[in-house]
Scaffold this active site. Structure first.
Site, PDB file in Angstrom:
ATOM      1  N   TYR A 172      34.431  50.675  33.943  1.00 52.79           N
ATOM      2  CA  TYR A 172      35.152  49.199  34.686  1.00 52.79           C
ATOM      3  C   TYR A 172      34.357  49.585  36.273  1.00 52.79           C
ATOM      4  O   TYR A 172      33.221  48.792  36.236  1.00 52.79           O
ATOM      5  CB  TYR A 172      36.138  49.013  34.496  1.00 52.79           C
ATOM      6  CG  TYR A 172      35.945  47.709  34.713  1.00 52.79           C
ATOM      7  CD1 TYR A 172      35.968  46.497  33.789  1.00 52.79           C
ATOM      8  CD2 TYR A 172      36.931  47.255  36.312  1.00 52.79           C
ATOM      9  CE1 TYR A 172      35.796  45.316  34.523  1.00 52.79           C
ATOM     10  CE2 TYR A 172      36.472  45.875  36.736  1.00 52.79           C
ATOM     11  CZ  TYR A 172      36.117  44.576  35.858  1.00 52.79           C
ATOM     12  OH  TYR A 172      36.790  44.006  36.338  1.00 52.79           O
TER      13      TYR A 172
ATOM     14  N   HIS B  46      37.025  34.942  27.895  1.00 50.93           N
ATOM     15  CA  HIS B  46      36.328  35.484  28.284  1.00 50.93           C
ATOM     16  C   HIS B  46      36.627  36.641  27.674  1.00 50.93           C
ATOM     17  O   HIS B  46      35.918  38.018  27.656  1.00 50.93           O
ATOM     18  CB  HIS B  46      37.054  35.966  30.524  1.00 50.93           C
ATOM     19  CG  HIS B  46      35.734  36.978  30.479  1.00 50.93           C
ATOM     20  ND1 HIS B  46      34.789  37.046  30.223  1.00 50.93           N
ATOM     21  CD2 HIS B  46      36.745  38.146  30.997  1.00 50.93           C
ATOM     22  CE1 HIS B  46      34.439  38.002  31.308  1.00 50.93           C
ATOM     23  NE2 HIS B  46      35.115  38.770  31.469  1.00 50.93           N
TER      24      HIS B  46
ATOM     25  N   ASP C  23      33.697  31.090  27.153  1.00 53.29           N
ATOM     26  CA  ASP C  23      33.904  32.074  28.106  1.00 53.29           C
ATOM     27  C   ASP C  23      33.749  31.229  29.154  1.00 53.29           C
ATOM     28  O   ASP C  23      32.605  30.379  29.772  1.00 53.29           O
ATOM     29  CB  ASP C  23      32.727  33.153  28.015  1.00 53.29           C
ATOM     30  CG  ASP C  23      33.662  34.012  29.179  1.00 53.29           C
ATOM     31  OD1 ASP C  23      33.961  34.087  30.211  1.00 53.29           O
ATOM     32  OD2 ASP C  23      33.292  35.639  29.113  1.00 53.29           O
TER      33      ASP C  23
ATOM     34  N   SER D 194      32.799  42.759  30.672  1.00 48.85           N
ATOM     35  CA  SER D 194      32.553  41.783  31.976  1.00 48.85           C
ATOM     36  C   SER D 194      31.585  42.720  33.565  1.00 48.85           C
ATOM     37  O   SER D 194      30.667  42.778  33.463  1.00 48.85           O
ATOM     38  CB  SER D 194      34.211  41.555  31.982  1.00 48.85           C
ATOM     39  OG  SER D 194      34.338  40.612  33.530  1.00 48.85           O
TER      40      SER D 194
END
Length: 305
Positions: free
Chosen positions: A77, A274, A240, A158
């Protein structure tokens, strides 16, 4: 919980100090969701481009051959001071580890594993450090024989989608497959779409001189028609409300326009936000979709030479 044991509540004698934890009595535990027999979890480190040691967790079978043949899923991430810590993941356990795959979590800069400084180290013009860290972990997995590029897949969502988008563009030779979920990919337009303006403290403002460095890690702008990219599964959600599905759509369209569409797979859920799914059934579908895609692309019987 640990990578191989579900959440439990135990009784330990505080007078014994840290050693008391090792002999604590388990009072309650959530049920096991996958067969963890023969699995091991360990932490290792890889040296990034600037010399910084980047830790990562590796969960695999104890008898894993160090010949580079193991299908391996590398997750990362690296943003917004969010830490990637040990935890029981039934979906990865049942859908990946039980098949014989290896699962790796990279603790790259941009996250919060080592406090605010670890996060600040990869902000704005220094964002490439997070990507260098991820590359270093991937290269270490190959160097130690855990896997090889043709058996190494990556997944991120994301901000993690921005991460794996950059990995696909910057090091297409290092990965056998990419799963990119609800991503940011166009860093010129991100601040004008949905919640994007609120992330300029993390990435920068593309309408200023910040574009000079932002364009270097904008995957959409760095696609090269002369490059053969690894197979891609792109997933997003029509509804989203944080990261606009434009990012996923435009990236896939540009790949198709460049003649790289044969190995591109696209799934857009018309519901959900999302998270990419509106309920447990949809979430299960998306999970099985990406795991089956990766296994098909990375397993020794089907991976491309």
């Amino acid at each position: 919980s640990t990578f191989t044991k579900p959440t439990s509540m135990s009784l330990a004698d505080a007078a014994c100090g840290p050693s008391g934890v090792q002999v604590a009595t388990t009072l309650k535990s959530l049920p096991e969701q996958f067969n963890a027999a023969g699995l091991t979890a360990f932490q290792s480190e890889a040296r990034s481009a600037d010399g910084t040691l980047i830790p990562y967790f590796c969960i695999c079978h104890e008898a894993l051959p160090r010949d580079g043949s193991t299908p391996t899923l590398l997750y990362g991430y690296g943003g917004f001071e969010i830490s990637q810590t040990p935890g029981y993941n039934a979906l990865v356990g049942s859908g990946w580890l039980e098949k014989g795959g290896c699962y790796v979590i990279a603790n790259i800069r941009g996250g919060g594993e080592f406090g605010p400084g670890w996060h600040r180290a990869a902000l704005k013009e220094n964002r490439q450090k997070a990507y260098d860290d991820f590359i270093a972990v991937a290269e270490d997995l190959v160097a130690t024989g855990i896997t090889s590029p043709q058996h190494l897949g990556i997944r991120g969502g994301s901000n993690g989608g921005l991460l794996v988008g950059n990995m696909m563009v910057q090091r297409p030779d290092l990965f056998g497959a990419v799963v990119c979920a609800v991503p940011l990919l166009d860093m010129k337009r991100f601040s004008h779409l949905l919640a994007g303006a609120s992330w300029m403290a993390e990435y920068g403002n593309p309408d200023t001189e910040d574009w000079e460095f932002l364009q270097r890690y904008s995957p959409y702008h760095n696609l090269d028609p002369s490059v053969n990219y690894p197979p891609l599964l792109m997933t997003t959600s029509t509804k989203d409300d944080r990261v606009h599905p434009y990012h996923a759509r435009s990236f896939v369209k540009r790949l198709q326009d460049m003649g790289n569409g044969d190995a591109v797979f696209y799934y857009e859920n018309i519901e959900g936000g999302h998270g990419g799914a509106a309920d447990a059934k949809q979430a299960a579908y998306v999970t099985s979709l990406y795991q089956n895609f990766l296994w098909k692309m990375l397993s020794p019987s089907s991976a491309q030479p």
